[in-house]
Design an enzyme around this catalytic site. Sequence first.
Site, PDB file in Angstrom:
ATOM      1  N   ASP A 295     -11.171   3.009   3.688  1.00 24.29           N
ATOM      2  CA  ASP A 295     -11.515   1.341   3.648  1.00 24.29           C
ATOM      3  C   ASP A 295     -12.944   1.083   3.608  1.00 24.29           C
ATOM      4  O   ASP A 295     -13.443   0.304   3.370  1.00 24.29           O
ATOM      5  CB  ASP A 295     -11.114   0.735   5.215  1.00 24.29           C
ATOM      6  CG  ASP A 295      -9.890  -0.163   5.032  1.00 24.29           C
ATOM      7  OD1 ASP A 295      -9.623  -0.716   3.921  1.00 24.29           O
ATOM      8  OD2 ASP A 295      -9.227  -0.124   5.965  1.00 24.29           O
TER       9      ASP A 295
ATOM     10  N   GLN B  67      -4.255  -1.132   9.487  1.00 22.60           N
ATOM     11  CA  GLN B  67      -4.269  -2.430   9.020  1.00 22.60           C
ATOM     12  C   GLN B  67      -4.801  -3.489   9.943  1.00 22.60           C
ATOM     13  O   GLN B  67      -4.587  -3.455  11.222  1.00 22.60           O
ATOM     14  CB  GLN B  67      -2.860  -2.701   8.580  1.00 22.60           C
ATOM     15  CG  GLN B  67      -2.558  -4.293   7.949  1.00 22.60           C
ATOM     16  CD  GLN B  67      -3.365  -4.180   6.826  1.00 22.60           C
ATOM     17  OE1 GLN B  67      -3.263  -3.253   5.896  1.00 22.60           O
ATOM     18  NE2 GLN B  67      -3.530  -5.501   6.252  1.00 22.60           N
TER      19      GLN B  67
ATOM     20  N   LYS C  46       0.976  -1.232  -0.027  1.00 20.72           N
ATOM     21  CA  LYS C  46      -0.002  -0.024   0.159  1.00 20.72           C
ATOM     22  C   LYS C  46       0.730   1.466   0.062  1.00 20.72           C
ATOM     23  O   LYS C  46       0.805   2.267  -0.823  1.00 20.72           O
ATOM     24  CB  LYS C  46      -0.943   0.049   1.239  1.00 20.72           C
ATOM     25  CG  LYS C  46      -1.963  -1.024   1.136  1.00 20.72           C
ATOM     26  CD  LYS C  46      -2.773  -1.198   2.395  1.00 20.72           C
ATOM     27  CE  LYS C  46      -3.808  -2.594   2.248  1.00 20.72           C
ATOM     28  NZ  LYS C  46      -4.463  -2.561   3.531  1.00 20.72           N
TER      29      LYS C  46
HETATM   30  N1  GUN Z   1      -6.401  -6.595   6.397  1.00 22.02           N
HETATM   31  C1  GUN Z   1      -6.783  -7.439   5.374  1.00 22.02           C
HETATM   32  N2  GUN Z   1      -7.353  -6.750   4.324  1.00 22.02           N
HETATM   33  C2  GUN Z   1      -7.532  -5.481   5.032  1.00 22.02           C
HETATM   34  C3  GUN Z   1      -8.138  -4.297   4.357  1.00 22.02           C
HETATM   35  O1  GUN Z   1      -8.745  -4.227   3.255  1.00 22.02           O
HETATM   36  N3  GUN Z   1      -8.138  -3.261   5.169  1.00 22.02           N
HETATM   37  C4  GUN Z   1      -7.561  -3.173   6.256  1.00 22.02           C
HETATM   38  N4  GUN Z   1      -7.775  -2.056   7.192  1.00 22.02           N
HETATM   39  N5  GUN Z   1      -6.864  -4.281   6.876  1.00 22.02           N
HETATM   40  C5  GUN Z   1      -6.851  -5.368   6.218  1.00 22.02           C
END
Ligand code: GUN
Length: 298
Positions: A121, A98, A54
């Site tokens: 998100d 995350q 990311k």
């Molecule tokens: N952990 C695994 N996938 C995601 C996601 O799409 N967003 C977040 N914040 N954590 C994750």
Amino acid sequence: MTAQIISGTEIRKAILGEIKEEVDQMKEKHGKVPGLVTILVGSSPASISYVTLKVKTAISLGFHEIQDDQPEDISEKELLALIDKYNNDPDIHGILVQLPLPKHIDDKKVLNAINPDKDVDAFHPVNVGRLMIGGDEVKFLPCTPAGIQEMIVRSGTETSGAEVVVVGRSNIVGKPIAMMMAQKGVGANATVTIVHTRTKDLASHCKRADILIVAAGVPDLVKPEWIKPGATVIDVGVNRVGMNEQTGKAILKGDVDFDAAKEIAGKITPVPGGVGPMTIAMLMKNTLRSAKLSLGMS
Ligand code: GUN
């Protein structure tokens, strides 16, 4: 006839190119760029690898990116204070915490503390509610469902009046994609059925689908004879079914028996290289949108 393969890797490339162009224009016109903070608590290898990707993508697009790594033993109160700091930082348009978080932290409390207008998100209940209302109310779409819809649209699949069957009812994929496909608008206006573990005769529902979206987390759940000839099949499953001893990398399989399904479907997404690569692209798109909204751009 063999199905057209819908490549998430290719579509992601196109989307990131479009975002980069908009970021360059924003910088030129407004002297601003989208700002994203990624908060990682602890050192889970899977989370580190997701966050690293990311961060790298955000930097490649010219975003202002803050990678805020915190120790495993950070208190809930300290984490909430950190979120408050970024909620009030005008250079930050997107806050990503995350998941999963360590057990001593209530993840619901943390996600609910993010300003919904920076919740890229789209996990906050306000954004879930906005999605339900639809239309102009929607600020951000959740990233994986948004990626699925982009793939459907960009592959030229007709959705209006189409029978869409969604296998799985998770909060992250099944429920939101079903709602999105049923809304009015581009890439939507479909007739939607959600099926799940308690559904009687899963096969008969899948056989009706013009668009079959599978997010069950069960390798090879969908058999080729469940697929309507010519249907578009979107496989969201990412199941680790073993380890390649030479490369040391996990062997991934989707929820659909791909090799057999591609002989029946009209269009199909592969695993890997299908829905997976789209998710980060949509996170970047949400961050750009948040920055544009903060600048009064549409
Ligand atoms: N952990 C695994 N996938 C995601 C996601 O799409 N967003 C977040 N914040 N954590 C994750």
